[in-house]
Design a protein around this motif. Structure first.
Motif, short mmCIF file in Angstrom:
data_model
loop_
_atom_site.label_atom_id
_atom_site.label_comp_id
_atom_site.label_asym_id
_atom_site.label_seq_id
_atom_site.Cartn_x
_atom_site.Cartn_y
_atom_site.Cartn_z
N THR A 49 -2.32 11.18 3.03
CA THR A 49 -1.07 11.23 3.80
C THR A 49 -1.22 12.08 5.05
O THR A 49 -2.12 12.92 5.14
N GLU A 125 -2.31 7.07 5.30
CA GLU A 125 -1.87 5.81 4.71
C GLU A 125 -0.51 5.39 5.23
O GLU A 125 -0.20 4.19 5.27
N ASP A 126 0.32 6.35 5.67
CA ASP A 126 1.63 5.99 6.19
C ASP A 126 1.56 5.40 7.59
O ASP A 126 2.57 5.02 8.17
#
Length: 239
Positions: A49, A125-126
């Motif tokens: 993240t 990943e975002d």
């Protein structure tokens, strides 16, 4: 951008035993130098993240080999990192002659030096579903990677020239008692490798400077301007 250095000397000798009734030491001969640069690129890591990347950046930004000041200076969430490791090693194959009375003499045949650059690009990943943000972040990390490769390729050429100078006119080592020959070999190889440490220090300083330029506030603002509203700022503790 995160990078580290692991400087190690891997010694491996190709030993040839030759009887020498007319003379103990092998004849002097030019020592061949080779310098090999290898880039090991790991797959892009996307299972992380932006929050964890930001925390990681904060932890390493004050380390000696870090060029990562932009995260806290610009107050932006970190969406990508290029984490890299630099390793070096050397070998010095030689000819060896031993006498019946317990003496030994060696003549280096070559000095082989390796530089290995391994890196992993991390993309939050975002960012995966945000096309512009993902592309801009990947392009930024690729600039770090390409900068390192260019610097290290140039460094390899400088190392080769310095090593050629260091081994120029080398003479046989010995004769010395046979039980001392390995220690003398290790000492000589280490001295040759140490002769390029000033070049290594210069190269590391150049890396820090170039990566700091890539991660400057101005460059980061230019990158984020490509994707309006897709690069949220974060607040430092107490703000």
């Amino acid at each position: 951008m995160i990078f580290g250095a692991d400087i190690s000397g891997a010694l491996a000798a190709a030993i040839m035993l030759v009887s020498a009734p007319a003379g103990l030491c092998p004849p002097a001969a030019p020592v061949k130098v080779s310098v090999e640069f290898e880039h090991k690129q790991n797959p892009v890591e996307k299972k992380v993240t932006s929050q964890s990347l930001t925390a990681q950046m904060r932890q390493v930004e004050n380390t000696p080999d870090s060029a990562n000041a932009f995260a806290t200076e610009a107050h932006w969430m970190v969406g990508g990192l290029n984490s890299s490791n630099l390793r070096t090693g050397y070998q010095m194959p030689y000819l060896r002659r031993d006498s019946k009375d317990g003496m030994s003499c060696i003549m280096p045949q070559a000095f082989n030096y390796t530089i290995t650059y391994e890196n992993t690009i991390y993309i939050a990943e975002d960012f995966r579903l945000m096309g512009c943000r993902y592309s801009a972040t990947m392009a930024h990390e690729k600039r770090h990677e390409k900068t390192d490769i260019k610097i290290l390729e140039d460094h390899a050429d400088k190392v080769r020239k310095a090593l050629e100078k260091a081994v120029s006119g080398m003479r046989p080592l010995g004769p010395v008692p046979a039980q001392q020959i390995e220690a003398e070999y290790t000492r000589l190889a280490g001295e040759i490798a140490a002769s390029i440490q000033p070049l290594h220090a210069q190269m590391m300083a150049e890396r820090r400077k170039k990566h700091a330029e890539i991660d400057s506030y101005e460059n980061y603002m230019r990158d984020t301007a490509l994707c309006p509203e897709q690069f949220p700022r974060f607040q430092q503790d107490g703000e």
